[in-house]
Design a protein around this motif. Sequence first.
Motif, PDB file in Angstrom:
ATOM      1  N   ILE A   1      -8.569  -6.138  -5.749  1.00 15.36           N
ATOM      2  CA  ILE A   1      -9.853  -6.063  -5.053  1.00 15.36           C
ATOM      3  C   ILE A   1     -10.716  -5.018  -5.757  1.00 15.36           C
ATOM      4  CG2 ILE A   1     -11.027  -5.508  -2.868  1.00 15.36           C
ATOM      5  CD1 ILE A   1      -8.545  -6.473  -1.401  1.00 15.36           C
ATOM      6  N   PRO A   2     -11.892  -5.382  -6.248  1.00 12.04           N
ATOM      7  CA  PRO A   2     -12.686  -4.448  -7.061  1.00 12.04           C
ATOM      8  C   PRO A   2     -13.290  -3.285  -6.266  1.00 12.04           C
ATOM      9  CG  PRO A   2     -13.889  -6.499  -6.724  1.00 12.04           C
ATOM     10  CD  PRO A   2     -12.508  -6.734  -6.187  1.00 12.04           C
ATOM     11  N   ILE A   3     -13.522  -3.459  -4.975  1.00  7.47           N
ATOM     12  CA  ILE A   3     -14.116  -2.393  -4.157  1.00  7.47           C
ATOM     13  C   ILE A   3     -13.097  -1.264  -3.997  1.00  7.47           C
ATOM     14  CG2 ILE A   3     -15.149  -1.835  -1.921  1.00  7.47           C
ATOM     15  CD1 ILE A   3     -15.820  -4.844  -1.682  1.00  7.47           C
ATOM     16  N   PRO A   4     -13.468  -0.020  -4.265  1.00  8.20           N
ATOM     17  CA  PRO A   4     -12.490   1.073  -4.295  1.00  8.20           C
ATOM     18  C   PRO A   4     -12.054   1.586  -2.931  1.00  8.20           C
ATOM     19  CG  PRO A   4     -14.664   1.930  -4.782  1.00  8.20           C
ATOM     20  CD  PRO A   4     -14.813   0.432  -4.695  1.00  8.20           C
ATOM     21  N   LEU A   5     -12.208   0.809  -1.888  1.00  4.52           N
ATOM     22  CA  LEU A   5     -11.778   1.214  -0.553  1.00  4.52           C
ATOM     23  C   LEU A   5     -10.502   0.496  -0.135  1.00  4.52           C
ATOM     24  CD1 LEU A   5     -15.223   1.145   1.318  1.00  4.52           C
ATOM     25  CD2 LEU A   5     -14.088   3.119   0.276  1.00  4.52           C
ATOM     26  N   PHE A   6      -9.991  -0.390  -1.002  1.00  6.57           N
ATOM     27  CA  PHE A   6      -8.867  -1.225  -0.628  1.00  6.57           C
ATOM     28  C   PHE A   6      -7.725  -1.123  -1.637  1.00  6.57           C
ATOM     29  CE2 PHE A   6     -12.789  -3.210   0.903  1.00  6.57           C
ATOM     30  CZ  PHE A   6     -12.532  -3.238   2.272  1.00  6.57           C
ATOM     31  N   GLY A   7      -6.510  -1.380  -1.150  1.00  4.60           N
ATOM     32  CA  GLY A   7      -5.350  -1.387  -2.018  1.00  4.60           C
ATOM     33  C   GLY A   7      -5.072  -0.028  -2.646  1.00  4.60           C
TER      34      GLY A   7
ATOM     35  N   GLY B   1       1.538  -8.927   4.830  1.00  3.84           N
ATOM     36  CA  GLY B   1       1.113  -7.892   5.768  1.00  3.84           C
ATOM     37  C   GLY B   1       0.926  -6.519   5.165  1.00  3.84           C
ATOM     38  N   LEU B   2       1.402  -6.316   3.943  1.00  4.01           N
ATOM     39  CA  LEU B   2       1.248  -5.013   3.298  1.00  4.01           C
ATOM     40  C   LEU B   2      -0.163  -4.880   2.738  1.00  4.01           C
ATOM     41  CD1 LEU B   2       3.151  -2.561   2.581  1.00  4.01           C
ATOM     42  CD2 LEU B   2       3.204  -3.512   0.277  1.00  4.01           C
ATOM     43  N   PHE B   3      -0.877  -3.846   3.156  1.00  6.75           N
ATOM     44  CA  PHE B   3      -2.270  -3.705   2.767  1.00  6.75           C
ATOM     45  C   PHE B   3      -2.664  -2.238   2.928  1.00  6.75           C
ATOM     46  CE2 PHE B   3      -6.937  -4.545   3.612  1.00  6.75           C
ATOM     47  CZ  PHE B   3      -7.217  -5.001   2.337  1.00  6.75           C
ATOM     48  N   PHE B   4      -3.857  -1.885   2.432  1.00 10.07           N
ATOM     49  CA  PHE B   4      -4.418  -0.564   2.692  1.00 10.07           C
ATOM     50  C   PHE B   4      -5.934  -0.655   2.632  1.00 10.07           C
ATOM     51  CE2 PHE B   4      -6.320   3.456   1.632  1.00 10.07           C
ATOM     52  CZ  PHE B   4      -5.674   4.322   2.500  1.00 10.07           C
ATOM     53  N   SER B   5      -6.577   0.015   3.565  1.00 13.35           N
ATOM     54  CA  SER B   5      -8.035   0.131   3.518  1.00 13.35           C
ATOM     55  C   SER B   5      -8.453   1.460   4.131  1.00 13.35           C
ATOM     56  CB  SER B   5      -8.708  -1.031   4.253  1.00 13.35           C
ATOM     57  OG  SER B   5      -8.352  -1.042   5.621  1.00 13.35           O
ATOM     58  N   TYR B   6      -9.437   2.070   3.520  1.00 14.48           N
ATOM     59  CA  TYR B   6     -10.062   3.279   4.069  1.00 14.48           C
ATOM     60  C   TYR B   6     -11.542   2.967   4.208  1.00 14.48           C
ATOM     61  CZ  TYR B   6     -12.004   7.967   4.458  1.00 14.48           C
ATOM     62  OH  TYR B   6     -12.693   9.072   4.897  1.00 14.48           O
TER      63      TYR B   6
ATOM     64  N   ILE C   1       0.267  13.912  -3.005  1.00 13.59           N
ATOM     65  CA  ILE C   1       1.383  13.001  -2.744  1.00 13.59           C
ATOM     66  C   ILE C   1       0.903  11.550  -2.833  1.00 13.59           C
ATOM     67  CG2 ILE C   1       3.045  12.199  -1.015  1.00 13.59           C
ATOM     68  CD1 ILE C   1       3.157  15.087   0.021  1.00 13.59           C
ATOM     69  N   LEU C   2      -0.303  11.300  -2.328  1.00 15.44           N
ATOM     70  CA  LEU C   2      -0.855   9.958  -2.347  1.00 15.44           C
ATOM     71  C   LEU C   2      -1.272   9.514  -3.740  1.00 15.44           C
ATOM     72  CD1 LEU C   2      -3.077  10.009   0.874  1.00 15.44           C
ATOM     73  CD2 LEU C   2      -0.622   9.574   0.646  1.00 15.44           C
ATOM     74  N   LEU C   3      -1.449  10.469  -4.630  1.00 13.76           N
ATOM     75  CA  LEU C   3      -1.876  10.145  -6.000  1.00 13.76           C
ATOM     76  C   LEU C   3      -0.712   9.912  -6.947  1.00 13.76           C
ATOM     77  CD1 LEU C   3      -4.817  12.689  -6.359  1.00 13.76           C
ATOM     78  CD2 LEU C   3      -5.006  10.204  -6.148  1.00 13.76           C
ATOM     79  N   LEU C   4       0.514  10.103  -6.452  1.00 15.50           N
ATOM     80  CA  LEU C   4       1.675   9.935  -7.319  1.00 15.50           C
ATOM     81  C   LEU C   4       1.845   8.483  -7.739  1.00 15.50           C
ATOM     82  CD1 LEU C   4       4.260  12.232  -5.500  1.00 15.50           C
ATOM     83  CD2 LEU C   4       3.052  12.690  -7.630  1.00 15.50           C
TER      84      LEU C   4
ATOM     85  N   LYS D   1      -6.492   1.363  -5.162  1.00 16.34           N
ATOM     86  CA  LYS D   1      -7.753   2.092  -5.391  1.00 16.34           C
ATOM     87  C   LYS D   1      -8.183   2.824  -4.126  1.00 16.34           C
ATOM     88  CE  LYS D   1      -9.591  -1.269  -8.764  1.00 16.34           C
ATOM     89  NZ  LYS D   1      -8.697  -2.416  -8.468  1.00 16.34           N
ATOM     90  N   GLY D   2      -7.993   2.190  -2.982  1.00 14.71           N
ATOM     91  CA  GLY D   2      -8.367   2.803  -1.714  1.00 14.71           C
ATOM     92  C   GLY D   2      -7.537   4.026  -1.394  1.00 14.71           C
ATOM     93  N   ILE D   3      -6.233   3.983  -1.697  1.00 15.44           N
ATOM     94  CA  ILE D   3      -5.366   5.140  -1.477  1.00 15.44           C
ATOM     95  C   ILE D   3      -5.839   6.317  -2.325  1.00 15.44           C
ATOM     96  CG2 ILE D   3      -3.008   6.025  -1.712  1.00 15.44           C
ATOM     97  CD1 ILE D   3      -2.030   3.138  -1.215  1.00 15.44           C
ATOM     98  N   ARG D   4      -6.171   6.050  -3.576  1.00 14.38           N
ATOM     99  CA  ARG D   4      -6.653   7.117  -4.463  1.00 14.38           C
ATOM    100  C   ARG D   4      -8.014   7.646  -4.017  1.00 14.38           C
ATOM    101  NH1 ARG D   4      -4.774   3.751  -9.847  1.00 14.38           N
ATOM    102  NH2 ARG D   4      -2.550   4.333  -9.750  1.00 14.38           N
ATOM    103  N   TYR D   5      -8.852   6.739  -3.537  1.00 18.32           N
ATOM    104  CA  TYR D   5     -10.175   7.152  -3.038  1.00 18.32           C
ATOM    105  C   TYR D   5     -10.015   8.083  -1.838  1.00 18.32           C
ATOM    106  CZ  TYR D   5     -14.941   6.709  -1.185  1.00 18.32           C
ATOM    107  OH  TYR D   5     -16.201   6.959  -0.718  1.00 18.32           O
TER     108      TYR D   5
END
Length: 323
Positions: free
Chosen positions: A209-215, A47-52, A320-323, A217-221
């Motif tokens: 996931i290679p697309i930079p909107l997820f995980g 259930g742990l995930f991230f997407s923007y 903070i999100l980039l740490l 990479k997505g947090i950094r994006y």
Amino acid sequence: MSEKRIDTVIDFKHYQAAHCENGVSSNLLKHHNINLSEPMIFGIGSGLFFSYMPFIKLNSLPVTSFRPWPGMIFKRVSKRLGIKIAREKFNDPNRSMEKLDFNLENGIPTGCLVGVFHLTYFPAPYRFHFNAHNLIVYGRENGSYLISDPVMENPVKLTREELMKVRFAKGTYPPKGRLYYIESISENYDLKSAIVTGIKHTCKDMLEIPIPLFGVKGIRYLANRMKQWPKKLGDKKASLYLGQVVRMLEEIGTGGAGFRFIYAAFLQESARILNQDWLNEVSKEMTQAGDKWREFATISGRIIKDRAGKEESYEAAANILLL
């Protein structure tokens, strides 16, 4: 007609949970004598995930999510534990209620996907246009349906009309009367294997996931875009965008910081079951990640309310999100 059906109440025990889909999954399994904690359900279900996703709008603002697609946690848990589930969606509200009534009369507690905005038992400040809330219907009594909503302390009730309205809410990702229930369970599921599979899937989702909107990479994006919001959008719109992130993080059932704490508890429990002490160290790191998201939400809240200190800016929050 469904309204004229006789009353029927399933012997179902309600348990409160931190998150709706975890809680529904755990409560349905407990009804079938599979006693797994909410963190264990969450971890096995990856259930742990991230997407923007700026191209998808909720209330005219970009969507940020801290969880996989609604229903995936329960689907994954069921698959990994050898449980057979049934899922249905409907175009006709009356047919959807007939199916629900059929299940109740056959002793089947049934999960439903609903919209939050018209849930009459929710306090007004928590009624958002969010169509991915989960609850369990376990009976019908005196013209009302008995509801086990895991985010509530006690069971609640909805009239037929109220339940039909939330099951067919309009807007982004309409629930379309979706319901789901357990058809059969495996007597000899492999909990250790399910845990390992869940952890591996989460690592893949967050890192590969290679697309930079997820995980990650997505947090950094998101963080890098956030730094540009005041200049690109103007103060008012930037505040709305930031508010949407905080709302998805802390208020609208998508997990956020709280999911990090739940996952940390899963890792602690898994360390004991798998006899892998190193998972306790990872659990501590996950708790720290949750603390950072809470720190981000606190600073962001002050920015939105125009109460930020000199060092509390969009850039500081993003960092903070980039740490």
